[in-house]
Design a protein around this motif. Structure first.
Motif, PDB file in Angstrom:
ATOM      1  N   MET A 101      40.395  35.813  39.626  1.00 32.84           N
ATOM      2  CA  MET A 101      39.297  36.359  40.402  1.00 32.84           C
ATOM      3  C   MET A 101      37.983  35.851  39.825  1.00 32.84           C
ATOM      4  N   ILE A 102      37.016  35.598  40.713  1.00 33.64           N
ATOM      5  CA  ILE A 102      35.692  35.203  40.257  1.00 33.64           C
ATOM      6  C   ILE A 102      34.636  36.080  40.930  1.00 33.64           C
ATOM      7  N   VAL A 103      33.533  36.238  40.222  1.00 35.38           N
ATOM      8  CA  VAL A 103      32.355  36.924  40.739  1.00 35.38           C
ATOM      9  C   VAL A 103      31.174  36.003  40.471  1.00 35.38           C
ATOM     10  N   VAL A 104      30.388  35.742  41.517  1.00 36.93           N
ATOM     11  CA  VAL A 104      29.209  34.894  41.391  1.00 36.93           C
ATOM     12  C   VAL A 104      27.998  35.719  41.798  1.00 36.93           C
ATOM     13  N   VAL A 105      26.947  35.669  40.973  1.00 33.15           N
ATOM     14  CA  VAL A 105      25.707  36.370  41.286  1.00 33.15           C
ATOM     15  C   VAL A 105      24.594  35.338  41.374  1.00 33.15           C
ATOM     16  N   ASN A 113      42.026  34.888  27.539  1.00 32.48           N
ATOM     17  CA  ASN A 113      41.460  35.182  26.227  1.00 32.48           C
ATOM     18  C   ASN A 113      41.559  36.689  25.981  1.00 32.48           C
ATOM     19  N   ASP A 114      41.051  37.155  24.865  1.00 25.17           N
ATOM     20  CA  ASP A 114      41.179  38.578  24.527  1.00 25.17           C
ATOM     21  C   ASP A 114      40.520  39.503  25.546  1.00 25.17           C
ATOM     22  N   GLN A 115      39.377  39.109  26.065  1.00 25.15           N
ATOM     23  CA  GLN A 115      38.672  39.947  27.037  1.00 25.15           C
ATOM     24  C   GLN A 115      39.201  39.771  28.456  1.00 25.15           C
ATOM     25  N   ARG A 116      39.986  38.736  28.690  1.00 24.13           N
ATOM     26  CA  ARG A 116      40.592  38.425  29.985  1.00 24.13           C
ATOM     27  C   ARG A 116      39.578  37.933  31.019  1.00 24.13           C
ATOM     28  N   PHE A 117      38.379  37.548  30.562  1.00 27.51           N
ATOM     29  CA  PHE A 117      37.405  36.935  31.457  1.00 27.51           C
ATOM     30  C   PHE A 117      36.462  36.056  30.650  1.00 27.51           C
ATOM     31  N   ASP A 118      35.762  35.175  31.376  1.00 26.63           N
ATOM     32  CA  ASP A 118      34.770  34.302  30.769  1.00 26.63           C
ATOM     33  C   ASP A 118      33.555  34.302  31.684  1.00 26.63           C
TER      34      ASP A 118
END
Length: 79
Positions: free
Chosen positions: A1-5, A62-67
């Protein structure tokens, strides 16, 4: 999933993003795309947004599950 602002972006870029993502609020896009599409969208965003700001958060292994990728923000994390 991605979120773009994208607080402020050209109408042509908004049109391109809505081909791949849902605009859930003005300047906020979400969706599920392949990594290759995500990277292509980011390249398009950076080349089109000019001096505007852009932030992309996406799933990652990764550990946080997002970048996060940022462009033209005060955070000092420009890519």
């Amino acid at each position: 999933m991605i979120v773009v602002v994208l607080p402020c972006c050209p109408p042509s870029l908004r049109g391109d993003l809505t081909k791949w993502l849902f605009e859930i609020s003005t300047g906020v896009y979400v969706g599920q795309v392949a990594a290759r599409v995500r990277d292509s969208l980011w390249e398009r965003i950076v080349s089109s947004v000019g001096s505007g700001r852009a932030i992309m958060a996406f799933s990652a292994d990764n550990d946080q599950r997002f970048d996060i990728r940022v462009h033209n923000t005060e955070l000092g994390l420009e890519e």
